[in-house]
Scaffold this active site. Structure first.
Site, short mmCIF file in Angstrom:
data_model
loop_
_atom_site.label_atom_id
_atom_site.label_comp_id
_atom_site.label_asym_id
_atom_site.label_seq_id
_atom_site.Cartn_x
_atom_site.Cartn_y
_atom_site.Cartn_z
N CYS A 18 0.81 -1.23 0.00
CA CYS A 18 0.00 0.00 0.00
C CYS A 18 0.84 1.27 0.00
O CYS A 18 0.31 2.36 -0.20
CB CYS A 18 -0.96 0.00 1.17
SG CYS A 18 -2.19 -1.29 1.03
N HIS B 66 -3.44 7.14 2.74
CA HIS B 66 -3.82 5.85 2.17
C HIS B 66 -5.15 5.44 2.80
O HIS B 66 -5.36 5.61 4.01
CB HIS B 66 -2.73 4.81 2.48
CG HIS B 66 -3.15 3.41 2.17
ND1 HIS B 66 -3.64 3.05 0.93
CD2 HIS B 66 -3.17 2.29 2.94
CE1 HIS B 66 -3.94 1.76 0.96
NE2 HIS B 66 -3.67 1.28 2.16
N ASN C 234 -10.22 -0.12 0.02
CA ASN C 234 -8.76 -0.04 -0.09
C ASN C 234 -8.33 -0.58 -1.46
O ASN C 234 -8.35 -1.80 -1.68
CB ASN C 234 -8.12 -0.85 1.05
CG ASN C 234 -6.60 -0.79 1.02
OD1 ASN C 234 -6.00 -0.26 0.09
ND2 ASN C 234 -5.98 -1.34 2.05
N1 ACO Z 1 -18.08 -8.75 9.66
C1 ACO Z 1 -18.46 -9.05 10.90
N2 ACO Z 1 -17.59 -9.43 11.84
C2 ACO Z 1 -16.29 -9.48 11.52
C3 ACO Z 1 -15.82 -9.16 10.22
C4 ACO Z 1 -16.79 -8.79 9.27
N3 ACO Z 1 -16.46 -8.45 8.01
N4 ACO Z 1 -14.49 -9.30 10.19
C5 ACO Z 1 -14.10 -9.69 11.41
N5 ACO Z 1 -15.20 -9.80 12.21
C6 ACO Z 1 -15.28 -10.19 13.61
C7 ACO Z 1 -14.11 -11.02 14.05
O1 ACO Z 1 -14.35 -12.38 13.79
C8 ACO Z 1 -14.07 -10.73 15.53
O2 ACO Z 1 -15.07 -11.50 16.16
P1 ACO Z 1 -14.80 -12.13 17.62
O3 ACO Z 1 -14.58 -10.93 18.52
O4 ACO Z 1 -16.05 -12.88 17.89
O5 ACO Z 1 -13.56 -12.96 17.50
C9 ACO Z 1 -14.48 -9.26 15.61
O6 ACO Z 1 -15.19 -8.99 14.40
C10 ACO Z 1 -13.33 -8.30 15.71
O7 ACO Z 1 -12.35 -8.66 14.75
P2 ACO Z 1 -11.06 -7.81 14.54
O8 ACO Z 1 -10.18 -8.45 13.52
O9 ACO Z 1 -10.47 -7.48 15.88
O10 ACO Z 1 -11.69 -6.47 13.91
P3 ACO Z 1 -11.03 -5.07 13.79
O11 ACO Z 1 -11.80 -4.08 14.51
O12 ACO Z 1 -9.53 -5.12 14.02
O13 ACO Z 1 -11.26 -4.76 12.22
C11 ACO Z 1 -9.93 -4.73 10.22
C12 ACO Z 1 -10.67 -5.60 11.24
C13 ACO Z 1 -10.95 -3.84 9.54
C14 ACO Z 1 -9.25 -5.65 9.21
C15 ACO Z 1 -8.86 -3.85 10.94
O14 ACO Z 1 -8.10 -4.65 11.80
C16 ACO Z 1 -7.93 -3.12 9.99
O15 ACO Z 1 -8.31 -2.16 9.32
N6 ACO Z 1 -6.62 -3.50 9.97
C17 ACO Z 1 -5.60 -2.75 9.22
C18 ACO Z 1 -5.67 -2.97 7.73
C19 ACO Z 1 -4.52 -2.25 7.06
O16 ACO Z 1 -4.19 -1.11 7.36
N7 ACO Z 1 -3.83 -2.92 6.13
C20 ACO Z 1 -2.62 -2.33 5.56
C21 ACO Z 1 -2.78 -1.98 4.17
S1 ACO Z 1 -3.28 -3.35 3.18
C22 ACO Z 1 -1.94 -3.76 2.14
O17 ACO Z 1 -0.84 -3.32 2.32
C23 ACO Z 1 -2.18 -4.74 1.02
#
Ligand code: ACO
Length: 331
Positions: free
Chosen positions: A116, A256, A286
């Site tokens: 990214c 980003h 994204n």
């Molecule tokens: N719908 C419903 N529930 C979900 C979903 C979904 N789509 N995805 C995960 N959950 C659930 C999980 O199973 C978990 O449930 P549990 O508590 O029962 O175990 C709960 O929601 C929380 O999951 P987390 O993974 O902790 O969710 P989080 O708030 O961290 O959000 C996300 C996930 C959006 C992926 C976030 O962590 C994020 O944005 N991370 C950074 C991404 C990023 O910046 N990437 C870098 C660039 S990408 C690249 O370089 C290619």
């Protein structure tokens, strides 16, 4: 003789027509519009449909529009860099394919992979060729067909990503406008948290890798979030600080678009109000290398010559960084 800086002199973008809404995603995996909106800020994303269509097709469209808009002929292009993690093929470079489809022959062209952060890494690379005086017209394309490496059965990743591409023209500027400063970093230990397991030289494609769904994005979301939120905010603050910029001096932050919460944290750390932050994550998700050029493209008519702009990114690698530039034209 005045110092030569590298300035963006034109920008274009391309987003595919197909809109994949949160509601449609909720029919594919166990999720909801409410969860996706609150946790990421995304409402919909674009998907490139059609047999045989790849990243180069989106990049080609953006570059064709850019050449037309800037009244540039294909013969004038010295270098084209394509920032992507979803190249058309392992080799040759998608940059070569874009050049061929556009009609650019004989220019230097290559891909740059920094996930990214690829677009800002490429901008910094292109800058060196302009500032050295070697090249006069460089195109940087940032684009990804993320839908080609996303598992639409994995709710943790499929809600986040979309397809799209942007392209900028970079040229010498002797008025002091253009790229002023950059900070670009990496920490390869971060690769464990965000990668594609198979298809490279360590684990070439096989029936077993396909069965195990190892050709898709693997992301430990929470870990990546933790690093992204700290590093993108810190580096954006650092570039402001070392250039003696206050929040008032900044016209726009161009972050980003990975997660609205990461964008908000970066803006807060810089003290920049939401009216100065480019955000289109709700419509595109994204698009990896596409996010920053697509923002600049959509905001182009609001930008004024001399505006101070901060670009900031964080991505797989880990890679992250920030670029401070002065916008070089009124549209
Ligand atoms: N719908 C419903 N529930 C979900 C979903 C979904 N789509 N995805 C995960 N959950 C659930 C999980 O199973 C978990 O449930 P549990 O508590 O029962 O175990 C709960 O929601 C929380 O999951 P987390 O993974 O902790 O969710 P989080 O708030 O961290 O959000 C996300 C996930 C959006 C992926 C976030 O962590 C994020 O944005 N991370 C950074 C991404 C990023 O910046 N990437 C870098 C660039 S990408 C690249 O370089 C290619």
């Amino acid at each position: 003789m005045s110092e030569i800086k590298a300035a963006i002199t034109g920008i274009e973008g391309y987003t595919p027509d197909y809109v994949l809404s949160n509601h449609e995603i909720a029919t594919m995996v166990d999720t909801s519009d409410e969860w996706i909106t609150t946790r990421t800020g995304i409402k919909e994303r674009r998907i490139l449909k059609g047999e045989g269509k790849g990243t180069s097709d989106m990049g080609t469209e953006a570059v064709k529009r850019l050449l037309k808009k800037t009244n540039t002929s294909v013969d004038e292009i010295d270098l084209l860099i394509c920032a992507t993690v979803t190249p058309d093929m392992q080799f040759p470079a998608t940059a070569n394919v874009i050049c061929d489809k556009v009609g650019i022959v004989g220019a230097m062209s290559f891909d740059l992979a920094a996930a990214c952060s690829g677009f800002i890494y490429s901008l910094e690379t292109a800058r060196q060729f302009i500032e050295s005086g070697k090249y006069k017209k460089v195109i940087v394309v940032g684009g990804d067909k993320m839908s080609s490496i996303i598992n639409y059965e994995d709710r943790a990743t499929c809600v986040i990503f979309g397809d799209g591409a942007g392209a900028i023209m970079l040229e010498p500027n002797s008025e002091g406008l253009g790229i002023q400063d950059s900070i670009l970093k990496s920490d390869g230990a971060g690769r464990h948290h965000l990668h594609q397991k198979a298809g490279g030289s360590v684990k070439p494609a096989s029936h077993a890798t396909v069965d195990a769904k190892e050709h898709y994005v693997y992301q430990e979301g929470q870990q990546v979030f933790k690093f992204a939120v700290t590093n993108m905010a810190d580096v954006s603050y650092e570039i402001m600080d070392r250039n003696n910029l206050t929040a008032e001096d900044i016209a726009y932050l161009v972050p980003h678009q990975a997660n609205k919460r990461i964008i908000d944290a970066t803006a807060n750390r810089m003290g920049v109000g939401s009216d100065k932050v480019m955000v289109n994550i709700e419509r595109y998700g994204n698009t990896t290398n596409g996010t920053i050029p697509l923002c600049l493209w959509e905001w182009e008519d609001k930008l004024k010559k001399g505006d101070n702009i901060i670009l900031a990114a964080f991505g797989g690698g880990f890679t992250w960084g920030s670029i401070y530039l002065k916008w070089a034209y009124n549209s």
